[in-house]
Design an enzyme around this catalytic site. Structure first.
Site, short mmCIF file in Angstrom:
data_model
loop_
_atom_site.label_atom_id
_atom_site.label_comp_id
_atom_site.label_asym_id
_atom_site.label_seq_id
_atom_site.Cartn_x
_atom_site.Cartn_y
_atom_site.Cartn_z
N THR A 25 53.43 110.29 16.42
CA THR A 25 54.37 109.52 16.12
C THR A 25 54.56 108.51 15.98
O THR A 25 53.80 107.33 16.47
CB THR A 25 55.35 109.67 17.44
N ASP A 26 56.01 108.09 15.13
CA ASP A 26 56.08 106.29 15.00
C ASP A 26 55.83 105.72 16.39
O ASP A 26 55.44 103.94 15.96
CB ASP A 26 57.24 106.59 14.46
N CYS A 27 55.80 105.84 17.62
CA CYS A 27 56.16 105.03 18.66
C CYS A 27 54.85 105.69 19.32
O CYS A 27 54.47 104.46 20.01
CB CYS A 27 56.86 105.06 19.17
N TYR A 28 54.02 106.33 19.46
CA TYR A 28 52.59 106.86 19.35
C TYR A 28 51.98 107.43 19.03
O TYR A 28 51.88 108.09 19.16
CB TYR A 28 53.33 108.21 21.02
#
Lengths: 406, 135
Positions: free
Chosen positions: A138-141
Site C-alpha cells: 500500500t502507499d503507507c506499507y
C-alpha cells in the site's frame, strides 16, 4: 470460620500460609475432618498437563523498515501458516496449523511431525524461527515481501491465548470396530483393544472446584511454566450436565479460556505434540490455586479419583457421528490401575494427560505461594454455572440457497 | 553352522501361510520362536532365532523375502529421550511386549529395553516423539 482472599494474601506475605496440593488435601480431610482441614489449610493447588488443541500465540513482530502490512497477506513461521486478519505487524499461530507441504493423511496414518504446536514450543524455547511474508503493498506499507529470522527476545509481544483449555472431565475413548483407528485420543485398537483417557482426575483444576465457586474470570494461574489468567469461560463450556451427588460432572463439562505472557513461560510446559493420523497440537501445563474460604470449598478439593466418573465412548462410530451414548461408566481410580472391564472384557488403559506432570505443576504452584512469589486474586466474575442456562450446542447446518440470476 | 536372532514382519495377508514350517522342511533350518504376535495393524510380528548351515540360512532368508516377509536384525536400538517424555502413558497399550509399563505408584512410565523387540510402534504413537530408533 470463613476466610477471605485478602487474609490469605496477608498470610502469604508473612510466610505463614498453609498450602497443600489437591492430592495432599485428601489425606488431611480424611485424618482431621473437613471442618478442621478448612481451618488449617489456606490454599489447595491443582494441576494438569495434556494436549490442549484450542491453544495459540499471538505476537507483534515490530514494524519492518520499510514497512510491510501482514494484514490480509500471507505469513508463515517455519513454513507453518499464521493468521493475518489483524493489523500490520500482528499475527496469530494456532496449535493445530500445518505447513502446506505436510502430506496430512494422504499417507495414512499421517505422522504430523511439525506444526503450530511445535512453532509455539520453538518460540518459547528461544529458538530462531523463519518468518516469510507476502503482502499486497500500500502507499503507507509499500513492501510486498519479507524473509527474516525472528526470536522471542526481539519481538514486542508474544502472548499465549488459549480459547479452550483444562476441560472439566473427558471421555474415555474406545474402538468397537474391526480395524484400528487413529484419533486425537491416540491409536485405538479394534474390538475394545485399549481404552484411552485424558484427565488429571483428583488433581485437575475444574474437578476440584466442580461448581466454579472460586475459579472465574481474572483468577491468576500457573500457565506454561509462567503465570497467566483465566480470561473467560472456554469455548464449548457446558456446565448444565449430569453430575454426581458431589457436584462432579461425569461427562466433559466446563472449560476455561486462558492467557499469559509467553516470554515468561518455558518449553518444559508447552510441548509441540503429534497425534498420529490426527494432527498436531500443544501440550499445556496449567495449575489453578483454590483458596479455602470455607468448609464447602474444602470438601470439593478433597475429591478422590474413585469418586470421579466418566463415560466410555466409541470413537469408531458414535463419536464421529455425534450420536449420544455411553458404553460404560468408569472412575479414574480404575482407569489409572491400568485395566478396566468393559462388556466382560479386560481392557488395558492408556492416558494422554500426564499425571506425574500434573503433580509437578501442583507442587510448583504450592512452592511459589509458600515462598511469597505468587499471590491470589479474587475473580471479578464467575463462569456460567450448573444453575445457568448456558449450554454447548451442535452446529445447525442449513442449505445455502442459490441466488436467482437477474 | 550359523545362528542368528532376527525380527520378521508378516504383512496382513501372509499370516495364514505355513512359512515357518516351509523354512524347516525345505531349508532344513532349526528355529526357536522367542515371541510371536499380531500387531494392531493385523501385521504378524515374530522374533526368531534361526540356525543351520550357512548356505541353507541364506536361501531361507531369500525365501522369506520372496514371500513378502520383511526382515529386520535385532541390532536396532530403541531409545527414550527421558527429558522429552512426559510420562503420559499413551504408549503402554501400544507396546506389544510390555517393554513400556505404567507404574501405578509413581505414575511414571518405565522402559525396559531388554523386553523391547524394536517393532517401532511406539515411535509414531508417542505424542511428543520421545522414542527414537538408532541403527
Amino acid at each position: 470460620m470463613p476466610k477471605t482472599i485478602a487474609e490469605i494474601n496477608e498470610r502469604i506475605k508473612n510466610g505463614k500460609v498453609v498450602v497443600v496440593t489437591a492430592e495432599e488435601i485428601i489425606d488431611i480431610v480424611e485424618k482431621v475432618g473437613v471442618e478442621e482441614a478448612a481451618r488449617q489449610v489456606d490454599v489447595v493447588t491443582t494441576g494438569t498437563f495434556g494436549p490442549m488443541c484450542s491453544s495459540s500465540v499471538y505476537l507483534n513482530t515490530g514494524q519492518a523498515r520499510p514497512k510491510i502490512k501482514f494484514g490480509g497477506g500471507k505469513v508463515t513461521l517455519n513454513d507453518v501458516p499464521a493468521y493475518t486478519g489483524f493489523a500490520a505487524a500482528d499475527i496469530l499461530i494456532g496449535a493445530n496449523a500445518l505447513p502446506e507441504s505436510d502430506p496430512r493423511n494422504q499417507v495414512y496414518p499421517g505422522e504430523f511431525n511439525y506444526g503450530g504446536g511445535h512453532v509455539i514450543e520453538d518460540l518459547v524455547a528461544g529458538r530462531d524461527l523463519v518468518l516469510k511474508a507476502e503482502a499486497y503493498g500500500t502507499d503507507c506499507y509499500p513492501r510486498k515481501k519479507m524473509e527474516t529470522y525472528i526470536n522471542i527476545r526481539d519481538i514486542n509481544e508474544a502472548v499465549l491465548f488459549n480459547p479452550r483449555n483444562a476441560y472439566q472431565n473427558y471421555n474415555c475413548a474406545v474402538n468397537l470396530s474391526d480395524k484400528i483407528i487413529y484419533t486425537y485420543m491416540g491409536a485405538l485398537k479394534p474390538r475394545l483393544g485399549n481404552a484411552n483417557y485424558c484427565s488429571a482426575g483428583q488433581l485437575s483444576p475444574l474437578l476440584n472446584d466442580p461448581l466454579y465457586k472460586t475459579t472465574g474470570i481474572g483468577t491468576k494461574i500457573f500457565l506454561g511454566g509462567g503465570t497467566g489468567r483465566i480470561v473467560w469461560h472456554g469455548t464449548q463450556h457446558n456446565p448444565v450436565v449430569k453430575r454426581k451427588y458431589n457436584g462432579v460432572p461425569s461427562v466433559p463439562a466446563g472449560s476455561i479460556a486462558v492467557m499469559g505472557d509467553l516470554k515468561k513461560m518455558s518449553p518444559e510446559w508447552l510441548i509441540g505434540t503429534s497425534m498420529q493420523g490426527y494432527g498436531v497440537t500443544l501440550s499445556v501445563g496449567i495449575g489453578v490455586p483454590i483458596p479455602i474460604l470455607n468448609e464447602e470449598i474444602c470438601r470439593y478439593t478433597a475429591i478422590k479419583d474413585e469418586d470421579i466418573w466418566t463415560q466410555v465412548v466409541d470413537y469408531s462410530h458414535s463419536y464421529p457421528h455425534g450420536k449420544p451414548g455411553s458404553i460404560a461408566e468408569v472412575n479414574y481410580a480404575r482407569l489409572r490401575s491400568g485395566e478396566i472391564k468393559i462388556h466382560g472384557k479386560n481392557v488395558l488403559t492408556g492416558s494422554l494427560s500426564s499425571y506425574s506432570r500434573a503433580r509437578k505443576v501442583a507442587g510448583i504452584l504450592k512452592d511459589w505461594i509458600e515462598k511469597g512469589k505468587f499471590f491470589l486474586d479474587s475473580s471479578i466474575a464467575g463462569l456460567p454455572d450448573a444453575d445457568s442456562e448456558y449450554s454447548c450446542m451442535p452446529l445447525k447446518e442449513r442449505a445455502i440457497m442459490k441466488k436467482k440470476k437477474a | 553352522m550359523i545362528s542368528k536372532k532376527i525380527v520378521l514382519h508378516f504383512p496382513a495377508g501372509l499370516i495364514n501361510k505355513p512359512i515357518i514350517s516351509t523354512l524347516a522342511r525345505e531349508y532344513k533350518l532349526e528355529f526357536n520362536i522367542m515371541k510371536a504376535l499380531i500387531t494392531p495393524d493385523e501385521e504378524g510380528l515374530m522374533v526368531i532365532e534361526i540356525s543351520g548351515d550357512e548356505k541353507d540360512f541364506d536361501k531361507g532368508i531369500k525365501y522369506l523375502g520372496k514371500e513378502g516377509v520383511r526382515i529386520q536384525s535385532l541390532s536396532k536400538d530403541i531409545k527414550r529421550n527421558d527429558t522429552r517424555c512426559t510420562n503420559c502413558g499413551v504408549c503402554v497399550t501400544i507396546c506389544p511386549t510390555q517393554a513400556l509399563v505404567y507404574d501405578k505408584e509413581t505414575h511414571e512410565v518405565h522402559f525396559y529395553d531388554t523386553k523391547c523387540i524394536a517393532c517401532e510402534l511406539c515411535i509414531k504413537a508417542c505424542p511428543v516423539r520421545a522414542m527414537t530408533v538408532k541403527f
